[in-house]
Design an enzyme around this catalytic site. Structure first.
Site, PDB file in Angstrom:
ATOM      1  N   GLU A  56      -2.980  -4.731  -3.063  1.00  0.00           N
ATOM      2  CA  GLU A  56      -3.460  -5.631  -4.110  1.00  0.00           C
ATOM      3  C   GLU A  56      -3.442  -4.917  -5.463  1.00  0.00           C
ATOM      4  OE1 GLU A  56      -4.821  -4.912  -1.209  1.00  0.00           O
ATOM      5  OE2 GLU A  56      -6.246  -6.400  -0.505  1.00  0.00           O
ATOM      6  N   CYS A  88      -4.088   0.557  -2.607  1.00  0.00           N
ATOM      7  CA  CYS A  88      -3.942  -0.642  -1.778  1.00  0.00           C
ATOM      8  C   CYS A  88      -2.857  -1.555  -2.368  1.00  0.00           C
ATOM      9  CB  CYS A  88      -5.247  -1.429  -1.758  1.00  0.00           C
ATOM     10  SG  CYS A  88      -6.582  -0.621  -0.886  1.00  0.00           S
ATOM     11  N   ASN A  94       0.839  -1.188   0.000  1.00  0.00           N
ATOM     12  CA  ASN A  94       0.000   0.000   0.000  1.00  0.00           C
ATOM     13  C   ASN A  94       0.880   1.246   0.000  1.00  0.00           C
ATOM     14  OD1 ASN A  94       0.582  -0.988   2.606  1.00  0.00           O
ATOM     15  ND2 ASN A  94      -1.138   0.081   3.546  1.00  0.00           N
TER      16      ASN A  94
END
Ligand code: THU
Length: 255
Positions: free
Chosen positions: A183, A181, A170
């Site tokens: 991901e 984020c 992040n």
């Protein structure tokens, strides 16, 4: 800055722009980050049917660089002219405002001698990457998280069909809406490198091991890697695994 250097940087960033994922606008865009040792890496625009979730090229390249622990950016080169919002974001992100050196280049004058070698953000895993290894790498990546706002590190590892891995962390911004984020940082790194087949993603949240990907990440995952498996690090407990489409039934589409 020498004209020939600028032109070589432009060539690299325009080549990278081909990897943009822009099914809605068709407007490819890439940003190149030049590091203090003249290595460089690129990030591309990654669109989503939910427009507010688009990852701009600048966010993609800043996330890719941070995810592999590189914060020594000395210049940013865009595949087209610099936009006002990009200038603002850069001024907020870097100490000592970068100067506009050309209509498509921002940087610290005198610091640009490159480009040197491409900074490779992904690496190939020759053997099958087992769950424990994926989680270990995602956990390790959390050390690169840029988290001045939350002190809440998250790490992610995207794995493609041919076992190439891209890590993400992040990356926060004092305008929270521009935070990315872990991901999505990992996804942006993979797409920017030209990957199209993401099969697995490992996520580690050491401070909240029961966490799962946020709604925005689920939406992006559903669009980019609907078949992917998501593994969540559970600390001492066994990791938990989900299918992307189960994480967000009835994800938004424009069709
Ligand atoms: N965060 C992630 O990296 N992934 C998620 O799925 C949820 C939240 C980050 C964003 C922010 O930097 C911090 O965690 C707190 O929200």
């Amino acid at each position: 800055m020498e004209k020939s250097i600028a032109n070589r940087l432009r060539l690299h960033v325009r080549e990278a722009a081909v990897h943009s994922r822009v099914p809605y606008s068709g407007r490819s865009r890439a940003a190149l980050a030049l590091m203090s040792d003249n290595s460089w890496t690129c990030g591309v625009r990654v669109e989503n049917a939910s427009y507010p979730l688009v990852i701009p090229a600048l966010s993609a390249v800043l996330a890719s660089a941070n995810s592999i622990g590189r914060r020594d950016i000395t210049a940013l080169v865009f595949s087209d002219r610099v936009k006002l919002e990009e200038k603002t974001m850069i001024q907020q992100s870097f100490t000592g405002p970068m100067e506009q050196l050309a209509e498509d280049i921002l940087g610290y004058p005198g610091s640009i001698n490159g480009p040197g070698d491409e900074l490779i953000t992904g690496w190939h895993f020759p053997d099958k990457l087992d769950t424990a290894t994926g989680i270990r790498i995602a956990r390790q990546a959390t050390q690169n998280a840029y988290i001045p706002e939350s002190d809440f590190p998250v790490g992610a590892l995207v794995v493609t069909r041919d076992q190439t891995c891209y890590q993400g962390v992040n990356v926060e911004h004092d305008d929270w809406t521009q935070t990315l984020c872990a991901e999505r940082a990992a996804i942006a790194a993979a797409i920017s490198a030209g990957e199209t087949n993401i099969q697995r993603i490992y996520v580690s949240c050491p401070k909240a091991p029961a966490a799962t990907p946020c709604g925005a990440c689920r939406q992006v995952l559903c669009e980019i890697a609907p078949e992917a498996i998501v593994w969540m690090d559970r600390g001492e407990q066994t990791a938990e695994c989900f299918r992307t489409l189960d994480l967000l039934p009835r994800a938004f589409t424009l069709n």
